[in-house]
Design an enzyme around this catalytic site. Structure first.
Site, mmCIF file in Angstrom:
data_model
loop_
_atom_site.group_PDB
_atom_site.id
_atom_site.type_symbol
_atom_site.label_atom_id
_atom_site.label_comp_id
_atom_site.label_asym_id
_atom_site.label_seq_id
_atom_site.Cartn_x
_atom_site.Cartn_y
_atom_site.Cartn_z
ATOM 1 N N LYS A 180 -10.694 -11.499 1.883
ATOM 2 C CA LYS A 180 -9.656 -12.390 1.341
ATOM 3 C C LYS A 180 -9.124 -13.191 2.525
ATOM 4 O O LYS A 180 -8.204 -12.771 3.209
ATOM 5 C CB LYS A 180 -8.531 -11.554 0.710
ATOM 6 C CG LYS A 180 -9.019 -10.616 -0.394
ATOM 7 C CD LYS A 180 -7.959 -9.611 -0.816
ATOM 8 C CE LYS A 180 -7.854 -8.441 0.103
ATOM 9 N NZ LYS A 180 -7.042 -7.318 -0.391
ATOM 10 N N THR A 217 3.258 -13.350 -5.245
ATOM 11 C CA THR A 217 2.036 -12.795 -4.674
ATOM 12 C C THR A 217 2.099 -11.295 -4.387
ATOM 13 O O THR A 217 1.123 -10.731 -3.901
ATOM 14 C CB THR A 217 1.693 -13.524 -3.357
ATOM 15 O OG1 THR A 217 2.823 -13.406 -2.474
ATOM 16 C CG2 THR A 217 1.367 -14.982 -3.598
ATOM 17 N N THR A 220 -1.086 -8.837 -5.201
ATOM 18 C CA THR A 220 -2.336 -9.545 -5.531
ATOM 19 C C THR A 220 -3.578 -8.838 -4.963
ATOM 20 O O THR A 220 -4.627 -8.832 -5.603
ATOM 21 C CB THR A 220 -2.315 -11.003 -5.046
ATOM 22 O OG1 THR A 220 -1.878 -11.016 -3.682
ATOM 23 C CG2 THR A 220 -1.399 -11.855 -5.889
ATOM 24 N N GLY A 221 -3.428 -8.236 -3.763
ATOM 25 C CA GLY A 221 -4.576 -7.528 -3.186
ATOM 26 C C GLY A 221 -4.959 -6.338 -4.050
ATOM 27 O O GLY A 221 -6.148 -6.064 -4.289
HETATM 28 N N1 PLP Z 1 -0.124 -0.254 -1.700
HETATM 29 C C1 PLP Z 1 1.193 -0.033 -1.618
HETATM 30 C C2 PLP Z 1 1.756 1.325 -1.948
HETATM 31 C C3 PLP Z 1 2.038 -1.054 -1.242
HETATM 32 O O1 PLP Z 1 3.347 -0.807 -1.187
HETATM 33 C C4 PLP Z 1 1.489 -2.333 -0.943
HETATM 34 C C5 PLP Z 1 2.365 -3.423 -0.545
HETATM 35 O O2 PLP Z 1 3.570 -3.382 -0.646
HETATM 36 C C6 PLP Z 1 0.130 -2.532 -1.050
HETATM 37 C C7 PLP Z 1 -0.643 -1.459 -1.433
HETATM 38 C C8 PLP Z 1 -0.533 -3.860 -0.796
HETATM 39 O O3 PLP Z 1 0.032 -4.859 -1.578
HETATM 40 P P1 PLP Z 1 -0.650 -6.275 -1.820
HETATM 41 O O4 PLP Z 1 -1.519 -6.160 -3.008
HETATM 42 O O5 PLP Z 1 0.522 -7.185 -2.038
HETATM 43 O O6 PLP Z 1 -1.444 -6.604 -0.593
#
Ligand code: PLP
Length: 278
Positions: A180, A217, A220-221
């Site tokens: 990404k 956002t 989003t990951g």
């Molecule tokens: N997993 C946890 C528990 C998180 O708190 C976060 C971000 O706050 C993420 C994964 C990754 O989040 P994103 O999808 O915004 O990159």
């Protein structure tokens, strides 16, 4: 709204951290599975204290408790696909890897190492544990720009360096790599290896999409990797199709203005029946 149609055999497991505000982590994963008609399960690795504005505390669970959760689930309801999210410590990465060594379903590894804004979240021993133990088990790994740089030691400055980073992640054992990359000249860029096994670096494929100038956002990951995991659970295995579908779905999610929270708003996944998703 069409009813969500469940496929009786479509089961997916996320091994991830909790975001009590519901936008990211295992909560986002489970919502994504549900909306694609997949039965979701979750093994909790860590608890965060967070909302849309900040993460103020992280508590990683003991590795033995994570191993016991994995045993309980894997011996009872076999998942058709597995996703890993935030794992928190090298010990947890090793424990999870040890327990996934013998599963036959595909594993999607979202290496939560550096936030999408560049904040380092884990120590170097965690990065090394990913390289040595978890990447060799990955059907696909989905790092952001900073995570890909940290895992490979390659600075992503141009197309050639991106292609080299993909190859290095494959060298560590990941079968497919979806980077990404983020914004390039006002567009959103994702890169994936060529589809044929053993493809050359120059066959890496760019997925270019409209970059939405929104603040929606958060998560989003997680949604991207969980969408890929859900589609794997439904039987789709072509990496480029999986990536294209998930990128499109995330674009739709950030386009919805939820106005939830006072910080980075959660991306809102539209409910979608299984029929719509295929
Ligand atoms: N997993 C946890 C528990 C998180 O708190 C976060 C971000 O706050 C993420 C994964 C990754 O989040 P994103 O999808 O915004 O990159």
């Amino acid at each position: 709204m069409p009813a969500i149609q469940f496929s009786p055999n479509a089961t997916a497991l996320t091994i991830a951290g909790s975001d009590p505000s519901g936008g990211a982590g295992l909560q986002a994963d489970l919502k994504t599975f549900q909306q694609l008609g997949v039965y979701g399960m979750s093994v909790i690795t860590l608890l965060t204290v967070q909302n849309t504005q900040a993460v103020t505390h992280v508590e990683v669970l003991p590795a033995s408790l994570i191993r016991d959760q994995l045993n309980a689930v894997l011996t009872d309801i076999p998942p058709r696909a597995i996703k890993t999210g935030a794992l928190g410590s090298a010990d947890v990465v090793r424990t999870v890897s040890e327990n996934l060594k013998d599963v036959s379903c595909p594993v999607v590894v979202d290496p939560v190492l550096v936030s999408k804004h560049g904040h380092v979240l884990v120590t170097d021993d965690v990065v090394e544990a990913y390289r040595t133990h978890l990447l060799p088990l990955a059907f696909m790994v989905t790092p952001n720009r900073f995570e890909a740089e940290r895992l490979t030691g390659i600075t992503l400055s141009d197309e050639h360096s991106v292609a080299m980073a993909i190859k290095r992640l494959q060298h560590f054992g990941a079968r497919n790599v979806l980077i990404k990359l983020g914004e390039v000249s006002g567009r959103s860029h994702h890169w994936m290896n060529g589809e044929n096994p053993g493809s050359r670096p120059e066959e890496a494929r760019l997925f270019e999409s409209v970059r939405m100038p929104t603040n929606n956002t958060h998560g989003t990951g997680c949604i991207l990797a969980a969408t890929i995991t859900a589609k794997l659970a439904l039987g789709e295995t072509r990496p480029h199709e999986l990536a294209a579908f998930a990128i499109q779905r995330v674009s739709e999610a950030v386009a919805v203005n939820t106005h939830l929270g006072h910080g980075i708003h959660p991306a809102e996944i539209r409910a979608m029946s299984r029929g719509d998703a295929t």
